[in-house]
Design a protein around this motif. Structure first.
Motif, PDB file in Angstrom:
ATOM      1  N   LYS A   1       0.074  -1.159   0.291  1.00  0.00           N
ATOM      2  CA  LYS A   1      -0.038   0.363   0.185  1.00  0.00           C
ATOM      3  C   LYS A   1       0.776   1.202   0.145  1.00  0.00           C
ATOM      4  CE  LYS A   1      -4.074  -1.686   0.662  1.00  0.00           C
ATOM      5  NZ  LYS A   1      -4.964  -1.568  -1.018  1.00  0.00           N
ATOM      6  N   LEU A   2       1.835   1.591  -0.117  1.00  0.00           N
ATOM      7  CA  LEU A   2       3.517   2.867   0.054  1.00  0.00           C
ATOM      8  C   LEU A   2       2.638   3.164  -1.495  1.00  0.00           C
ATOM      9  CD1 LEU A   2       5.625   3.203   1.734  1.00  0.00           C
ATOM     10  CD2 LEU A   2       7.321   2.746  -0.080  1.00  0.00           C
ATOM     11  N   PRO A   3       2.288   4.212  -1.104  1.00  0.00           N
ATOM     12  CA  PRO A   3       2.024   5.269  -1.856  1.00  0.00           C
ATOM     13  C   PRO A   3       3.204   6.044  -2.694  1.00  0.00           C
ATOM     14  CG  PRO A   3       1.287   6.607   0.130  1.00  0.00           C
ATOM     15  CD  PRO A   3       1.778   4.939   0.563  1.00  0.00           C
ATOM     16  N   LEU A   4       3.953   6.393  -3.578  1.00  0.00           N
ATOM     17  CA  LEU A   4       5.267   6.185  -4.108  1.00  0.00           C
ATOM     18  C   LEU A   4       4.927   7.428  -5.932  1.00  0.00           C
ATOM     19  CD1 LEU A   4       7.561   3.101  -4.059  1.00  0.00           C
ATOM     20  CD2 LEU A   4       7.736   4.915  -2.343  1.00  0.00           C
ATOM     21  N   ALA A   5       3.718   7.073  -6.034  1.00  0.00           N
ATOM     22  CA  ALA A   5       3.691   7.753  -7.028  1.00  0.00           C
ATOM     23  C   ALA A   5       3.595   9.912  -6.932  1.00  0.00           C
ATOM     24  CB  ALA A   5       1.726   7.898  -7.271  1.00  0.00           C
TER      25      ALA A   5
ATOM     26  N   SER B   1       6.674  10.797  -6.353  1.00  0.00           N
ATOM     27  CA  SER B   1       7.722  11.045  -5.869  1.00  0.00           C
ATOM     28  C   SER B   1       8.711  10.725  -6.202  1.00  0.00           C
ATOM     29  CB  SER B   1       7.711  10.228  -4.403  1.00  0.00           C
ATOM     30  OG  SER B   1       8.290   8.732  -4.586  1.00  0.00           O
TER      31      SER B   1
ATOM     32  N   ALA C   1       9.212   6.513  -6.864  1.00  0.00           N
ATOM     33  CA  ALA C   1       7.761   6.045  -8.247  1.00  0.00           C
ATOM     34  C   ALA C   1       8.920   4.655  -9.603  1.00  0.00           C
ATOM     35  CB  ALA C   1       7.440   7.154  -8.838  1.00  0.00           C
TER      36      ALA C   1
ATOM     37  N   GLU D   1       8.297   2.262  -7.650  1.00  0.00           N
ATOM     38  CA  GLU D   1       6.742   0.464  -6.879  1.00  0.00           C
ATOM     39  C   GLU D   1       6.827  -0.861  -7.488  1.00  0.00           C
ATOM     40  OE1 GLU D   1       2.520   2.580  -5.857  1.00  0.00           O
ATOM     41  OE2 GLU D   1       3.571   3.456  -7.291  1.00  0.00           O
TER      42      GLU D   1
ATOM     43  N   THR E   1       8.704  -2.601  -4.937  1.00  0.00           N
ATOM     44  CA  THR E   1       8.339  -2.725  -3.595  1.00  0.00           C
ATOM     45  C   THR E   1       7.783  -3.943  -2.869  1.00  0.00           C
ATOM     46  OG1 THR E   1       7.183  -0.727  -3.164  1.00  0.00           O
ATOM     47  CG2 THR E   1       9.014  -0.652  -2.610  1.00  0.00           C
TER      48      THR E   1
END
Length: 61
Positions: free
Chosen positions: A20-24, A26, A29, A32, A35
């Motif tokens: 669920k890690l939000p990397l968009a 950044s 990204a 992702e 991860t």
């Protein structure tokens, strides 16, 4: 009770956190998919370990 059971549960929760890690948006990204894969792998491995330990406990070993 085995002293590592709570550690295994914490590892499963960490796997869900990686999914669920939000990397968009950044600079990270691009990693992702990595991860996400590591999160899925973590959840599967530690869930299987917990299932194995449960079966061994039921078997009495």
């Amino acid at each position: 009770m085995d002293k590592f059971v709570f550690l295994f549960l914490a590892c499963i929760l960490a796997g869900f956190a990686l999914i669920k890690l939000p990397l968009a948006g950044s600079p990270l990204a691009s990693i992702e998919p990595i991860t996400f894969f590591i999160g899925i792998l973590t959840i599967l491995v530690f869930s299987l370990v917990l299932i194995f330990k449960g079966i061994m406990a039921l078997a009495g070993k």
